[in-house]
Design an enzyme around this catalytic site. Structure first.
Site, PDB file in Angstrom:
ATOM      1  N   ARG A   1      54.950  46.729   1.265  1.00  0.00           N
ATOM      2  CA  ARG A   1      55.569  46.859  -0.068  1.00  0.00           C
ATOM      3  C   ARG A   1      55.234  48.208  -0.691  1.00  0.00           C
ATOM      4  O   ARG A   1      56.062  48.782  -1.410  1.00  0.00           O
ATOM      5  CB  ARG A   1      55.111  45.710  -0.958  1.00  0.00           C
ATOM      6  CG  ARG A   1      55.720  44.364  -0.522  1.00  0.00           C
ATOM      7  CD  ARG A   1      54.943  43.227  -1.107  1.00  0.00           C
ATOM      8  NE  ARG A   1      55.573  41.927  -0.909  1.00  0.00           N
ATOM      9  CZ  ARG A   1      54.923  40.790  -1.048  1.00  0.00           C
ATOM     10  NH1 ARG A   1      53.634  40.783  -1.369  1.00  0.00           N
ATOM     11  NH2 ARG A   1      55.542  39.647  -0.856  1.00  0.00           N
TER      12      ARG A   1
ATOM     13  N   ASN B   1      61.021  42.749  -2.903  1.00  0.00           N
ATOM     14  CA  ASN B   1      59.764  43.282  -2.346  1.00  0.00           C
ATOM     15  C   ASN B   1      59.680  43.097  -0.823  1.00  0.00           C
ATOM     16  O   ASN B   1      58.615  42.935  -0.263  1.00  0.00           O
ATOM     17  CB  ASN B   1      58.557  42.699  -3.082  1.00  0.00           C
ATOM     18  CG  ASN B   1      58.486  41.192  -2.983  1.00  0.00           C
ATOM     19  OD1 ASN B   1      59.379  40.555  -2.431  1.00  0.00           O
ATOM     20  ND2 ASN B   1      57.425  40.608  -3.505  1.00  0.00           N
TER      21      ASN B   1
ATOM     22  N   TYR C   1      60.494  27.726  -2.654  1.00  0.00           N
ATOM     23  CA  TYR C   1      59.899  28.338  -3.847  1.00  0.00           C
ATOM     24  C   TYR C   1      59.587  27.299  -4.929  1.00  0.00           C
ATOM     25  O   TYR C   1      59.508  27.655  -6.115  1.00  0.00           O
ATOM     26  CB  TYR C   1      60.845  29.409  -4.395  1.00  0.00           C
ATOM     27  CG  TYR C   1      60.782  30.734  -3.638  1.00  0.00           C
ATOM     28  CD1 TYR C   1      59.563  31.345  -3.352  1.00  0.00           C
ATOM     29  CD2 TYR C   1      61.943  31.397  -3.251  1.00  0.00           C
ATOM     30  CE1 TYR C   1      59.502  32.565  -2.679  1.00  0.00           C
ATOM     31  CE2 TYR C   1      61.888  32.618  -2.578  1.00  0.00           C
ATOM     32  CZ  TYR C   1      60.656  33.190  -2.303  1.00  0.00           C
ATOM     33  OH  TYR C   1      60.586  34.402  -1.650  1.00  0.00           O
TER      34      TYR C   1
ATOM     35  N   HIS D   1      58.158  38.139   2.486  1.00  0.00           N
ATOM     36  CA  HIS D   1      57.387  36.999   1.965  1.00  0.00           C
ATOM     37  C   HIS D   1      56.400  36.587   3.046  1.00  0.00           C
ATOM     38  O   HIS D   1      56.729  36.599   4.228  1.00  0.00           O
ATOM     39  CB  HIS D   1      58.318  35.813   1.662  1.00  0.00           C
ATOM     40  CG  HIS D   1      57.554  34.549   1.408  1.00  0.00           C
ATOM     41  ND1 HIS D   1      57.053  34.222   0.168  1.00  0.00           N
ATOM     42  CD2 HIS D   1      57.152  33.575   2.246  1.00  0.00           C
ATOM     43  CE1 HIS D   1      56.374  33.087   0.264  1.00  0.00           C
ATOM     44  NE2 HIS D   1      56.426  32.663   1.514  1.00  0.00           N
TER      45      HIS D   1
ATOM     46  N   ARG E   1      48.866  39.146   4.571  1.00  0.00           N
ATOM     47  CA  ARG E   1      48.974  39.407   3.128  1.00  0.00           C
ATOM     48  C   ARG E   1      48.474  40.822   2.812  1.00  0.00           C
ATOM     49  O   ARG E   1      49.042  41.521   1.986  1.00  0.00           O
ATOM     50  CB  ARG E   1      48.171  38.375   2.335  1.00  0.00           C
ATOM     51  CG  ARG E   1      48.640  36.944   2.543  1.00  0.00           C
ATOM     52  CD  ARG E   1      49.740  36.517   1.647  1.00  0.00           C
ATOM     53  NE  ARG E   1      49.405  36.574   0.242  1.00  0.00           N
ATOM     54  CZ  ARG E   1      50.234  36.217  -0.730  1.00  0.00           C
ATOM     55  NH1 ARG E   1      51.464  35.802  -0.441  1.00  0.00           N
ATOM     56  NH2 ARG E   1      49.881  36.279  -1.994  1.00  0.00           N
TER      57      ARG E   1
ATOM     58  N   GLU F   1      55.563  25.888   5.021  1.00  0.00           N
ATOM     59  CA  GLU F   1      56.697  26.810   5.162  1.00  0.00           C
ATOM     60  C   GLU F   1      57.194  26.869   6.608  1.00  0.00           C
ATOM     61  O   GLU F   1      58.398  26.906   6.855  1.00  0.00           O
ATOM     62  CB  GLU F   1      56.303  28.195   4.633  1.00  0.00           C
ATOM     63  CG  GLU F   1      56.071  28.150   3.128  1.00  0.00           C
ATOM     64  CD  GLU F   1      55.486  29.426   2.516  1.00  0.00           C
ATOM     65  OE1 GLU F   1      55.134  30.358   3.263  1.00  0.00           O
ATOM     66  OE2 GLU F   1      55.384  29.473   1.273  1.00  0.00           O
TER      67      GLU F   1
ATOM     68  N   PHE G   1      61.810  33.451 -13.841  1.00  0.00           N
ATOM     69  CA  PHE G   1      62.620  34.171 -12.849  1.00  0.00           C
ATOM     70  C   PHE G   1      63.080  33.282 -11.698  1.00  0.00           C
ATOM     71  O   PHE G   1      63.627  33.781 -10.715  1.00  0.00           O
ATOM     72  CB  PHE G   1      61.828  35.377 -12.308  1.00  0.00           C
ATOM     73  CG  PHE G   1      60.484  35.028 -11.701  1.00  0.00           C
ATOM     74  CD1 PHE G   1      60.372  34.589 -10.389  1.00  0.00           C
ATOM     75  CD2 PHE G   1      59.322  35.145 -12.461  1.00  0.00           C
ATOM     76  CE1 PHE G   1      59.147  34.276  -9.834  1.00  0.00           C
ATOM     77  CE2 PHE G   1      58.077  34.831 -11.913  1.00  0.00           C
ATOM     78  CZ  PHE G   1      57.994  34.390 -10.594  1.00  0.00           C
TER      79      PHE G   1
ATOM     80  N   THR H   1      52.118  41.667  -4.427  1.00  0.00           N
ATOM     81  CA  THR H   1      53.463  41.120  -4.666  1.00  0.00           C
ATOM     82  C   THR H   1      54.331  42.115  -5.428  1.00  0.00           C
ATOM     83  O   THR H   1      55.500  42.323  -5.091  1.00  0.00           O
ATOM     84  CB  THR H   1      53.362  39.805  -5.480  1.00  0.00           C
ATOM     85  OG1 THR H   1      52.553  38.900  -4.743  1.00  0.00           O
ATOM     86  CG2 THR H   1      54.724  39.198  -5.736  1.00  0.00           C
TER      87      THR H   1
ATOM     88  N   LYS I   1      63.055  39.566   3.659  1.00  0.00           N
ATOM     89  CA  LYS I   1      63.989  39.058   2.645  1.00  0.00           C
ATOM     90  C   LYS I   1      65.315  39.839   2.710  1.00  0.00           C
ATOM     91  O   LYS I   1      65.418  40.857   3.419  1.00  0.00           O
ATOM     92  CB  LYS I   1      63.343  39.205   1.276  1.00  0.00           C
ATOM     93  CG  LYS I   1      62.061  38.397   1.107  1.00  0.00           C
ATOM     94  CD  LYS I   1      61.760  38.337  -0.384  1.00  0.00           C
ATOM     95  CE  LYS I   1      60.331  38.027  -0.657  1.00  0.00           C
ATOM     96  NZ  LYS I   1      60.077  37.989  -2.116  1.00  0.00           N
TER      97      LYS I   1
HETATM   98  P1  CMP Z   1      57.263  36.119  -2.750  1.00  0.00           P
HETATM   99  O1  CMP Z   1      56.017  36.449  -2.026  1.00  0.00           O
HETATM  100  O2  CMP Z   1      58.489  35.847  -1.937  1.00  0.00           O
HETATM  101  O3  CMP Z   1      56.978  34.839  -3.660  1.00  0.00           O
HETATM  102  C1  CMP Z   1      57.624  34.616  -4.887  1.00  0.00           C
HETATM  103  C2  CMP Z   1      58.487  35.755  -5.284  1.00  0.00           C
HETATM  104  O4  CMP Z   1      58.878  35.781  -6.637  1.00  0.00           O
HETATM  105  C3  CMP Z   1      57.733  37.052  -5.103  1.00  0.00           C
HETATM  106  O5  CMP Z   1      57.593  37.317  -3.736  1.00  0.00           O
HETATM  107  C4  CMP Z   1      58.583  38.030  -5.888  1.00  0.00           C
HETATM  108  O6  CMP Z   1      59.600  38.638  -5.095  1.00  0.00           O
HETATM  109  C5  CMP Z   1      59.257  37.118  -6.904  1.00  0.00           C
HETATM  110  N1  CMP Z   1      58.831  37.450  -8.274  1.00  0.00           N
HETATM  111  C6  CMP Z   1      57.587  37.443  -8.763  1.00  0.00           C
HETATM  112  N2  CMP Z   1      57.596  37.818 -10.053  1.00  0.00           N
HETATM  113  C7  CMP Z   1      58.889  38.072 -10.384  1.00  0.00           C
HETATM  114  C8  CMP Z   1      59.555  38.491 -11.571  1.00  0.00           C
HETATM  115  N3  CMP Z   1      58.878  38.731 -12.695  1.00  0.00           N
HETATM  116  N4  CMP Z   1      60.882  38.641 -11.542  1.00  0.00           N
HETATM  117  C9  CMP Z   1      61.581  38.377 -10.391  1.00  0.00           C
HETATM  118  N5  CMP Z   1      60.997  37.978  -9.232  1.00  0.00           N
HETATM  119  C10 CMP Z   1      59.677  37.821  -9.230  1.00  0.00           C
END
Ligand code: CMP
Length: 143
Positions: free
Chosen positions: A102, A112, A49, A115, A85, A126, A57, A91, A9
């Site tokens: 992470r 983080n 997404y 993805h 994963r 995807e 968010f 996450t 990312k």
């Molecule tokens: P990802 O695996 O890219 O999939 C969805 C993303 O949403 C996740 O990683 C996080 O980076 C993001 N995410 C999840 N929870 C929150 C949150 N509370 N605030 C902002 N971003 C979030």
């Protein structure tokens, strides 16, 4: 052979972590069959997404992922979806074990680093969102 979609990312790209992410998956024994540095459009981000569109968010998520380049990849290998994963860690980096990507490199859930697809269905969806079939190079390792 199973395939998954992984993406470094914007925070990972800006921090110079593309090589570290690629190194970990190569060292593990997975095979990179596609990769590109790209900007994600708002339209692509909203599709990618889509499952989060009702989350509070969502706006922040789309804003962040479109803010700077990402490094999109397709990896191949046995159980690569679940194993990737595990290698990524939880996450939310505060729950991610040391030794995971992470766990080692992130502190905030919104930034983080990486993805990765969470199921065979998401992987197929995807990969097709980000790559054409002709972008993928499937090859047998013989050296
Ligand atoms: P990802 O695996 O890219 O999939 C969805 C993303 O949403 C996740 O990683 C996080 O980076 C993001 N995410 C999840 N929870 C929150 C949150 N509370 N605030 C902002 N971003 C979030």
């Amino acid at each position: 052979m199973e395939k998954t979609f992984l993406m470094v990312k914007p925070d990972g790209v800006q921090r110079g972590l593309i090589s570290e992410v690629v190194r970990r998956f190569e060292s593990k024994g997975f095979q990179l069959i596609g990769g590109k540095l790209m900007m994600i459009t708002k339209e692509l981000a909203e599709k990618h997404y889509g499952e989060h569109k009702d989350k509070p968010f969502f706006g922040e998520l789309v804003g962040f992922i479109t803010s700077a380049p990402v490094f999109a990849m397709v990896w191949e290998g046995e159980n690569v979806i679940a194993q990737a994963r595990q290698m990524m860690g939880a996450t939310n980096p505060k729950d991610a074990a040391p030794g995971t990507i992470r766990g080692d490199y992130a502190v905030q859930v919104s930034q983080n680093i990486i993805h990765g697809s969470d199921s065979p269905e998401s992987a197929e969806r995807e990969i097709n969102l980000f790559f054409n079939e002709s972008d993928l190079v499937e090859y047998k390792k013989d050296i």
